[in-house]
Design a protein around this motif. Structure first.
Motif, PDB file in Angstrom:
ATOM      1  N   ALA A  15     -43.265  12.427  42.478  1.00  0.00           N
ATOM      2  CA  ALA A  15     -42.502  12.663  41.300  1.00  0.00           C
ATOM      3  C   ALA A  15     -41.831  14.250  40.965  1.00  0.00           C
ATOM      4  N   TYR A  16     -43.101  14.961  41.471  1.00  0.00           N
ATOM      5  CA  TYR A  16     -42.736  16.538  41.286  1.00  0.00           C
ATOM      6  C   TYR A  16     -41.550  16.918  42.355  1.00  0.00           C
ATOM      7  N   GLN A  17     -41.626  16.459  43.430  1.00  0.00           N
ATOM      8  CA  GLN A  17     -40.440  16.663  44.346  1.00  0.00           C
ATOM      9  C   GLN A  17     -39.431  16.185  43.929  1.00  0.00           C
ATOM     10  N   ARG A  18     -39.169  15.046  43.544  1.00  0.00           N
ATOM     11  CA  ARG A  18     -38.060  14.329  42.956  1.00  0.00           C
ATOM     12  C   ARG A  18     -37.409  15.297  41.949  1.00  0.00           C
ATOM     13  N   VAL A  19     -38.229  15.888  40.732  1.00  0.00           N
ATOM     14  CA  VAL A  19     -37.778  16.424  39.784  1.00  0.00           C
ATOM     15  C   VAL A  19     -37.197  17.839  40.065  1.00  0.00           C
ATOM     16  N   LEU A  20     -37.980  18.392  41.129  1.00  0.00           N
ATOM     17  CA  LEU A  20     -37.661  19.693  41.646  1.00  0.00           C
ATOM     18  C   LEU A  20     -36.299  19.619  42.178  1.00  0.00           C
ATOM     19  N   GLY A  21     -36.085  18.471  43.067  1.00  0.00           N
ATOM     20  CA  GLY A  21     -34.780  18.221  43.782  1.00  0.00           C
ATOM     21  C   GLY A  21     -33.672  18.003  42.637  1.00  0.00           C
ATOM     22  N   ASP A  22     -34.103  17.523  41.699  1.00  0.00           N
ATOM     23  CA  ASP A  22     -33.093  17.267  40.678  1.00  0.00           C
ATOM     24  C   ASP A  22     -32.534  18.280  39.991  1.00  0.00           C
ATOM     25  N   GLU A  23     -33.550  19.453  39.688  1.00  0.00           N
ATOM     26  CA  GLU A  23     -33.215  20.564  39.169  1.00  0.00           C
ATOM     27  C   GLU A  23     -32.344  21.313  39.873  1.00  0.00           C
TER      28      GLU A  23
END
Length: 159
Positions: free
Chosen positions: A7-15
């Motif tokens: 989830a952290y990686q997905r949110v970072l990628g989204d940012e």
């Protein structure tokens, strides 16, 4: 605190993707602005959150985007762990008032004042942005990082 790395990686990628798109850039345009040579596929996997990004690579991407990496990580952290608005820290005023650490006395006085002016039924919670946290840290003679760490510890103590 458990970290859901996916989830952290997905949110970072989204940012990262949102920042790139805010500038109206394609991945190819961002890639041209990077210091090192990486493939467009690698850049895409960072944005999709399917590949971990090293700290150095994250900083490089953020420099190319013109945004400090710590600001990007703060937004990611809030999205993953907090319910406060992005860039804000949620603080329970009653918890601050109940703490007895001498260095938090200025913050405790402020929280007591805020509690005294709450409308009945209003939750004793405020959301503080970074400038407010920096100011409060100065009043408490703490670094901003130490104050944030202390406030997060308060929130996770059993009541």
């Amino acid at each position: 605190m458990q970290i859901d790395t996916a989830a952290y990686q997905r949110v970072l990628g989204d940012e990262l993707r949102n920042l790139r798109k805010q500038r109206g850039w394609t991945r190819k345009e961002l890639n041209r602005r990077l210091q090192s040579d990486i493939s467009l596929q690698t850049l895409a996997t960072y944005e999709l959150g399917t590949r971990q990004c090293s700290v150095v690579r994250l900083v490089e991407i953020c420099v190319a985007l013109g945004v400090p990496a710590h600001q990007v990580l703060a937004r990611v952290h809030e999205r993953v762990f907090g319910d406060a608005p992005a860039g804000h820290l949620s603080v329970d005023l009653a918890t601050v008032v109940a703490d007895t650490r001498p260095q938090l006395m200025p913050l405790r006085r402020w929280a007591q004042g805020r509690l005294a002016h709450l409308v009945p039924g209003q939750p004793p919670e405020v959301h503080l942005d970074l400038p407010a946290l920096e100011y409060m840290a100065q009043l408490c003679q703490l670094s901003t990082v130490d104050l944030i760490r202390t406030l997060r510890e308060l929130e996770h103590r059993p009541r």
